[in-house]
Motif scaffolding. Structure first.
Motif, PDB file in Angstrom:
ATOM      1  N   MET A   1       0.845  -1.171   0.000  1.00  0.00           N
ATOM      2  CA  MET A   1       0.000   0.000   0.000  1.00  0.00           C
ATOM      3  C   MET A   1       0.895   1.240   0.000  1.00  0.00           C
ATOM      4  SD  MET A   1      -2.609   1.359   2.878  1.00  0.00           S
ATOM      5  CE  MET A   1      -4.134   0.598   2.487  1.00  0.00           C
ATOM      6  N   ALA A   2       0.553   2.176  -0.843  1.00  0.00           N
ATOM      7  CA  ALA A   2       1.379   3.377  -0.995  1.00  0.00           C
ATOM      8  C   ALA A   2       0.696   4.588  -0.376  1.00  0.00           C
ATOM      9  CB  ALA A   2       1.636   3.649  -2.464  1.00  0.00           C
ATOM     10  N   LYS A   4      -0.659   7.748  -1.168  1.00  0.00           N
ATOM     11  CA  LYS A   4      -1.147   8.205  -2.470  1.00  0.00           C
ATOM     12  C   LYS A   4      -1.042   9.708  -2.679  1.00  0.00           C
ATOM     13  CE  LYS A   4      -2.512   4.096  -3.741  1.00  0.00           C
ATOM     14  NZ  LYS A   4      -1.781   3.340  -4.713  1.00  0.00           N
ATOM     15  N   HIS A  27      12.067   3.546   1.915  1.00  0.00           N
ATOM     16  CA  HIS A  27      11.161   3.186   0.831  1.00  0.00           C
ATOM     17  C   HIS A  27      11.867   3.199  -0.525  1.00  0.00           C
ATOM     18  CE1 HIS A  27       7.910   3.377   3.723  1.00  0.00           C
ATOM     19  NE2 HIS A  27       7.150   2.819   2.807  1.00  0.00           N
ATOM     20  N   SER A  31      12.029  -0.085  -2.832  1.00  0.00           N
ATOM     21  CA  SER A  31      11.632  -0.056  -4.237  1.00  0.00           C
ATOM     22  C   SER A  31      12.685  -0.718  -5.115  1.00  0.00           C
ATOM     23  CB  SER A  31      11.399   1.386  -4.682  1.00  0.00           C
ATOM     24  OG  SER A  31      11.108   1.435  -6.058  1.00  0.00           O
ATOM     25  N   GLN A  52       4.636  -4.324  -8.445  1.00  0.00           N
ATOM     26  CA  GLN A  52       3.665  -3.446  -7.796  1.00  0.00           C
ATOM     27  C   GLN A  52       4.204  -2.932  -6.468  1.00  0.00           C
ATOM     28  OE1 GLN A  52       0.649  -2.276  -9.108  1.00  0.00           O
ATOM     29  NE2 GLN A  52       0.968  -0.875  -7.391  1.00  0.00           N
ATOM     30  N   SER A  53       4.868  -3.793  -5.725  1.00  0.00           N
ATOM     31  CA  SER A  53       5.458  -3.382  -4.455  1.00  0.00           C
ATOM     32  C   SER A  53       6.533  -2.323  -4.671  1.00  0.00           C
ATOM     33  CB  SER A  53       6.050  -4.589  -3.724  1.00  0.00           C
ATOM     34  OG  SER A  53       5.028  -5.488  -3.363  1.00  0.00           O
ATOM     35  N   THR A  55       6.663  -0.182  -7.204  1.00  0.00           N
ATOM     36  CA  THR A  55       5.958   1.053  -7.567  1.00  0.00           C
ATOM     37  C   THR A  55       5.351   1.724  -6.343  1.00  0.00           C
ATOM     38  OG1 THR A  55       5.480   0.191  -9.768  1.00  0.00           O
ATOM     39  CG2 THR A  55       4.086   1.993  -8.992  1.00  0.00           C
ATOM     40  N   ASP A  56       4.725   0.935  -5.475  1.00  0.00           N
ATOM     41  CA  ASP A  56       4.110   1.486  -4.262  1.00  0.00           C
ATOM     42  C   ASP A  56       5.157   2.132  -3.349  1.00  0.00           C
ATOM     43  OD1 ASP A  56       1.629   0.663  -5.130  1.00  0.00           O
ATOM     44  OD2 ASP A  56       1.475  -1.027  -3.734  1.00  0.00           O
ATOM     45  N   THR A  59       6.284   5.388  -4.919  1.00  0.00           N
ATOM     46  CA  THR A  59       5.239   6.404  -4.773  1.00  0.00           C
ATOM     47  C   THR A  59       5.240   6.978  -3.359  1.00  0.00           C
ATOM     48  OG1 THR A  59       3.857   5.361  -6.451  1.00  0.00           O
ATOM     49  CG2 THR A  59       2.736   6.809  -4.878  1.00  0.00           C
ATOM     50  N   THR A  60       5.346   6.113  -2.377  1.00  0.00           N
ATOM     51  CA  THR A  60       5.373   6.571  -0.989  1.00  0.00           C
ATOM     52  C   THR A  60       6.581   7.460  -0.743  1.00  0.00           C
ATOM     53  OG1 THR A  60       4.151   4.645  -0.196  1.00  0.00           O
ATOM     54  CG2 THR A  60       5.509   5.806   1.424  1.00  0.00           C
TER      55      THR A  60
END
Length: 70
Positions: A1-2, A4, A27, A31, A52-53, A55-56, A59-60
């Protein structure tokens, strides 16, 4: 979960600022590691999960850094 969106970090102490910077740095590291894992696995579901992890986590980190004003 990022994370957002950016958050308001205008009124934090120096100690809290240092903690947020450490979290953002962690983070960025996560990544990169998730991306490496994605490149090493053959299973497509695992590859997608790691991508996906990654990317999240990115993003965070970006949103935390932007919340600090740069």
């Amino acid at each position: 979960m990022a994370l957002k969106n950016t958050i308001n970090l205008n009124n934090i102490t120096q100690q809290e600022l240092n903690c947020v910077k450490e979290i953002a740095s962690a983070h960025i590291t996560m990544s990169k590691k998730f991306e490496q894992y994605a490149n090493q696995v053959q299973d497509q579901q695992l590859k997608q999960m790691f991508q996906q992890s990654s990317t999240d986590a990115e993003t965070t980190a970006s949103n935390l850094i932007n919340s600090l004003g740069g």
